[in-house]
Design an enzyme around this catalytic site. Sequence first.
Site, PDB file in Angstrom:
ATOM      1  N   HIS A  75      34.970  47.152  47.275  1.00 55.48           N
ATOM      2  CA  HIS A  75      35.253  47.610  48.639  1.00 55.48           C
ATOM      3  C   HIS A  75      34.328  48.726  49.127  1.00 55.48           C
ATOM      4  O   HIS A  75      34.780  49.716  49.736  1.00 55.48           O
ATOM      5  CB  HIS A  75      36.718  48.071  48.748  1.00 55.48           C
ATOM      6  CG  HIS A  75      37.304  47.857  50.115  1.00 55.48           C
ATOM      7  ND1 HIS A  75      37.191  48.789  51.128  1.00 55.48           N
ATOM      8  CD2 HIS A  75      37.995  46.833  50.657  1.00 55.48           C
ATOM      9  CE1 HIS A  75      37.804  48.344  52.205  1.00 55.48           C
ATOM     10  NE2 HIS A  75      38.300  47.142  51.956  1.00 55.48           N
ATOM     11  N   HIS A 120      47.023  43.002  55.529  1.00 56.84           N
ATOM     12  CA  HIS A 120      46.657  43.476  54.190  1.00 56.84           C
ATOM     13  C   HIS A 120      47.789  43.247  53.201  1.00 56.84           C
ATOM     14  O   HIS A 120      48.878  43.801  53.393  1.00 56.84           O
ATOM     15  CB  HIS A 120      46.296  44.963  54.248  1.00 56.84           C
ATOM     16  CG  HIS A 120      45.059  45.225  55.038  1.00 56.84           C
ATOM     17  ND1 HIS A 120      45.054  45.266  56.399  1.00 56.84           N
ATOM     18  CD2 HIS A 120      43.779  45.403  54.633  1.00 56.84           C
ATOM     19  CE1 HIS A 120      43.804  45.478  56.827  1.00 56.84           C
ATOM     20  NE2 HIS A 120      43.016  45.563  55.771  1.00 56.84           N
ATOM     21  N   HIS A 153      36.102  39.541  49.213  1.00 60.87           N
ATOM     22  CA  HIS A 153      36.147  40.813  49.978  1.00 60.87           C
ATOM     23  C   HIS A 153      35.362  41.891  49.227  1.00 60.87           C
ATOM     24  O   HIS A 153      35.647  43.072  49.358  1.00 60.87           O
ATOM     25  CB  HIS A 153      37.604  41.208  50.186  1.00 60.87           C
ATOM     26  CG  HIS A 153      37.825  42.296  51.200  1.00 60.87           C
ATOM     27  ND1 HIS A 153      37.136  42.380  52.388  1.00 60.87           N
ATOM     28  CD2 HIS A 153      38.680  43.364  51.204  1.00 60.87           C
ATOM     29  CE1 HIS A 153      37.552  43.436  53.067  1.00 60.87           C
ATOM     30  NE2 HIS A 153      38.480  44.052  52.372  1.00 60.87           N
ATOM     31  N   ASP A 165      43.868  41.016  53.315  1.00 57.20           N
ATOM     32  CA  ASP A 165      42.766  41.670  52.599  1.00 57.20           C
ATOM     33  C   ASP A 165      43.267  42.630  51.521  1.00 57.20           C
ATOM     34  O   ASP A 165      44.409  43.090  51.566  1.00 57.20           O
ATOM     35  CB  ASP A 165      41.922  42.500  53.573  1.00 57.20           C
ATOM     36  CG  ASP A 165      41.070  41.653  54.494  1.00 57.20           C
ATOM     37  OD1 ASP A 165      41.262  40.422  54.536  1.00 57.20           O
ATOM     38  OD2 ASP A 165      40.219  42.236  55.185  1.00 57.20           O
ATOM     39  N   ASP A 166      42.345  42.954  50.618  1.00 55.05           N
ATOM     40  CA  ASP A 166      42.458  44.076  49.660  1.00 55.05           C
ATOM     41  C   ASP A 166      43.346  43.796  48.459  1.00 55.05           C
ATOM     42  O   ASP A 166      43.579  44.682  47.649  1.00 55.05           O
ATOM     43  CB  ASP A 166      42.936  45.382  50.330  1.00 55.05           C
ATOM     44  CG  ASP A 166      41.971  45.879  51.386  1.00 55.05           C
ATOM     45  OD1 ASP A 166      40.873  45.311  51.507  1.00 55.05           O
ATOM     46  OD2 ASP A 166      42.327  46.825  52.107  1.00 55.05           O
TER      47      ASP A 166
HETATM   48 ZN    ZN Z   1      39.458  45.788  52.975  1.00 58.48          ZN
END
Ligand code: ZN
Length: 249
Positions: free
Chosen positions: A114, A207, A110, A60-61
């Site tokens: 955020h 991540h 995602h 993620d991210d």
């Molecule tokens: Zn995230």
Amino acid sequence: MLLFLCLSLPLGAVTPRLYNELPPSLQHFKEKVERQASLYPEIFFLQALDGERRVALTFDDGPGPLTPLILDVLKKYQIKATFFVLGERVQTYPEVVERMIEEGHVIGNHTYSHPDLRNLSPLEMYEEEVVPTSTLIGDITGYYPILLRPPYGAIEDEAILFLGEKGWRIINWSIDTFDWDREQNSSEEILEKIEAYHHEGAIILMHDGGSRSTLEVLPHLIMSLKREGYCFCTVDRLLDLSPYLYMED
Ligand code: ZN
């Protein structure tokens, strides 16, 4: 009578759950996502339930500076993963997004920036955070993602149903490596979590937008799961879902 009761239980039934032992502050989160996965088994996922010895690594991210290095490791071990990317970072690293597709990985959404989606109405979430991100990815790659990972894994039931009706699926996780948590994200601690919680059908949260521990532990984590007899696949294959709305030639 006892025998009858035993036989009447579904054999091998597994309920979706978050396998981590968590501090009291996260118990409510755990109960909520487990309830959502049970209530919306066609829309909201924590894990696969088919009993196959497979896991999905998810990142993620990103994309970010760490992502190409993560891609190098995945290439070396010939593993396909799923990247839940942020729209605002996709704009900065379009070449990394292209590389993900070229190397056979799957891209999920995602959100754009955020946010905690619980603070937005379903329509605001969809129009401000979800659609712009998949549109950007579609413009770069020709693939329009329809798998969403909510930031913090947090989303209300109303938004789950809203997205579900539009053909979207929400992908959380069953194992959190806590590589995002500065207080417990050494390579050893991340690996300990994998060794404690691994299970068939696991969706593993990591991540590529985070710390170098993720990069350092990745080869060890892959080898550990391989030793346990697991295959690796992308979440769409793990769950038998379509990852994209359309693909351009
Ligand atoms: Zn995230």
